[in-house]
Design a protein around this motif. Structure first.
Motif, short mmCIF file in Angstrom:
data_model
loop_
_atom_site.label_atom_id
_atom_site.label_comp_id
_atom_site.label_asym_id
_atom_site.label_seq_id
_atom_site.Cartn_x
_atom_site.Cartn_y
_atom_site.Cartn_z
N LEU A 102 -5.44 7.24 25.11
CA LEU A 102 -5.93 6.33 24.07
C LEU A 102 -5.90 4.88 24.58
CD1 LEU A 102 -3.42 8.14 22.13
CD2 LEU A 102 -5.44 7.71 20.77
N ILE A 103 -6.80 4.09 24.04
CA ILE A 103 -6.79 2.64 24.23
C ILE A 103 -6.49 2.04 22.87
CG2 ILE A 103 -8.16 0.58 24.78
CD1 ILE A 103 -10.02 2.36 26.40
N GLY A 104 -5.65 1.01 22.82
CA GLY A 104 -5.36 0.44 21.51
C GLY A 104 -4.83 -0.97 21.54
N GLY A 105 -4.65 -1.48 20.35
CA GLY A 105 -4.09 -2.82 20.17
C GLY A 105 -3.34 -2.89 18.85
N CYS A 106 -2.38 -3.80 18.79
CA CYS A 106 -1.60 -3.98 17.57
C CYS A 106 -0.98 -5.39 17.58
CB CYS A 106 -0.50 -2.93 17.47
SG CYS A 106 0.68 -2.98 18.82
N GLY A 107 -0.34 -5.73 16.48
CA GLY A 107 0.43 -6.97 16.45
C GLY A 107 -0.20 -8.15 15.74
N CYS A 108 -1.37 -7.96 15.14
CA CYS A 108 -1.99 -9.03 14.34
C CYS A 108 -2.01 -8.59 12.88
CB CYS A 108 -3.42 -9.30 14.81
SG CYS A 108 -3.55 -9.99 16.46
N LEU A 109 -1.98 -9.56 12.00
CA LEU A 109 -2.09 -9.27 10.57
C LEU A 109 -3.55 -9.18 10.17
CD1 LEU A 109 0.58 -11.81 9.28
CD2 LEU A 109 0.82 -9.32 9.41
N ALA A 110 -3.85 -8.38 9.18
CA ALA A 110 -5.21 -8.33 8.64
C ALA A 110 -5.53 -9.68 8.01
CB ALA A 110 -5.32 -7.21 7.60
N GLU A 111 -6.80 -9.99 8.00
CA GLU A 111 -7.26 -11.25 7.43
C GLU A 111 -6.76 -11.42 6.00
OE1 GLU A 111 -11.46 -13.62 7.72
OE2 GLU A 111 -11.54 -11.47 7.36
N LYS A 112 -6.28 -12.61 5.70
CA LYS A 112 -5.81 -13.00 4.36
C LYS A 112 -4.57 -12.23 3.92
CE LYS A 112 -10.39 -14.47 2.97
NZ LYS A 112 -11.55 -14.22 2.16
N THR A 113 -3.76 -11.79 4.87
CA THR A 113 -2.49 -11.16 4.52
C THR A 113 -1.35 -11.97 5.14
OG1 THR A 113 -2.47 -9.68 6.43
CG2 THR A 113 -3.46 -8.83 4.41
N GLU A 114 -0.18 -11.78 4.59
CA GLU A 114 1.00 -12.45 5.11
C GLU A 114 2.08 -11.42 5.39
OE1 GLU A 114 2.39 -15.60 2.59
OE2 GLU A 114 0.41 -16.52 2.45
N MET A 115 2.95 -11.78 6.31
CA MET A 115 4.09 -10.92 6.64
C MET A 115 5.07 -10.93 5.47
SD MET A 115 5.65 -9.06 9.01
CE MET A 115 4.41 -9.28 10.24
N ASP A 116 5.61 -9.78 5.16
CA ASP A 116 6.63 -9.67 4.13
C ASP A 116 7.97 -10.04 4.77
OD1 ASP A 116 8.62 -8.85 2.35
OD2 ASP A 116 7.55 -7.03 1.76
N ALA A 117 8.38 -11.28 4.59
CA ALA A 117 9.58 -11.81 5.25
C ALA A 117 10.84 -11.05 4.85
CB ALA A 117 9.73 -13.30 4.96
N PHE A 118 10.94 -10.69 3.59
CA PHE A 118 12.13 -9.96 3.14
C PHE A 118 12.22 -8.61 3.83
CE2 PHE A 118 14.20 -6.94 0.25
CZ PHE A 118 15.45 -7.53 0.16
N HIS A 119 11.12 -7.87 3.82
CA HIS A 119 11.08 -6.55 4.46
C HIS A 119 11.39 -6.67 5.95
CE1 HIS A 119 9.88 -2.46 5.40
NE2 HIS A 119 9.02 -2.93 6.28
N LEU A 120 10.79 -7.66 6.60
CA LEU A 120 11.00 -7.84 8.03
C LEU A 120 12.45 -8.21 8.34
CD1 LEU A 120 9.62 -7.77 10.77
CD2 LEU A 120 9.15 -10.21 10.49
N SER A 121 13.07 -9.04 7.51
CA SER A 121 14.46 -9.42 7.76
C SER A 121 15.38 -8.20 7.63
CB SER A 121 14.91 -10.54 6.81
OG SER A 121 15.00 -10.08 5.48
N LYS A 122 15.07 -7.30 6.71
CA LYS A 122 15.85 -6.06 6.57
C LYS A 122 15.61 -5.13 7.76
CE LYS A 122 17.75 -7.13 2.75
NZ LYS A 122 19.08 -7.69 2.86
N LEU A 123 14.37 -5.07 8.19
CA LEU A 123 13.99 -4.23 9.32
C LEU A 123 14.71 -4.67 10.59
CD1 LEU A 123 11.91 -1.92 9.87
CD2 LEU A 123 10.33 -3.72 10.55
#
Length: 161
Positions: A102-123
């Protein structure tokens, strides 16, 4: 057949780097066993290496396993989000009707979305993630589609090689 039977490792590395340099994703080429053959040198943000460095690496591996299976079944590109909220796309590679990777990419947010800081801090098991959350970027839908077309073009080349 292995990916390195089709092209040298350096050529696969070039594809992964191009996914990063042209589109801003963490670019990668995966072997048929779903392990990384090569990845881009740069990171799309500082969140992804923090996830990969700790116990949260399951975020990446579960998304990879799930989407790789779908891509292989569809024989086409799949796009979805990982549990951290980043876009991930995977394009399956076939040579003589044999799945080879497979070829792929990751690590960007979809347009007009924001990271869930609370979820990420728990993660990440960190209270203050403000230093790394600010490094995340959104990708416009047009650029995401260009990245997918780039991967699709590379996949077509592999099929005809």
């Amino acid at each position: 057949m292995e990916l390195t039977d089709i092209m040298p490792l350096e050529s696969w590395k070039s594809i992964a780097d191009q996914i990063h340099d042209k589109f801003g994703f963490n670019g990668a080429v995966y072997k048929k066993d779903n392990f990384i053959l090569v990845k881009s040198d740069g990171w799309a943000n500082q969140v992804c290496p923090a996830i990969k460095a700790g116990d949260s690496v399951v975020v990446c591996s579960s998304a990879q396993q799930r989407l790789a299976k779908i891509a292989q079944e569809k024989k086409d590109c799949v796009v979805d989000e990982c549990d951290a909220g980043f876009i991930k796309f995977l394009m399956p590679l076939y040579a003589s009707n044999e799945f080879v990777g497979l070829i792929g990419g990751c690590g960007c947010l979809a347009e007009k979305t924001e990271m869930d800081a609370f979820h990420l801090s728990k993660l990440l098991k960190q209270q203050d993630i403000s230093d790394i959350i600010g490094t995340t970027k959104s990708i416009p839908g047009v650029l995401l589609e260009e990245a997918i077309q780039f991967a699709r073009q590379k996949a077509r080349w592999v099929v005809t090689a």
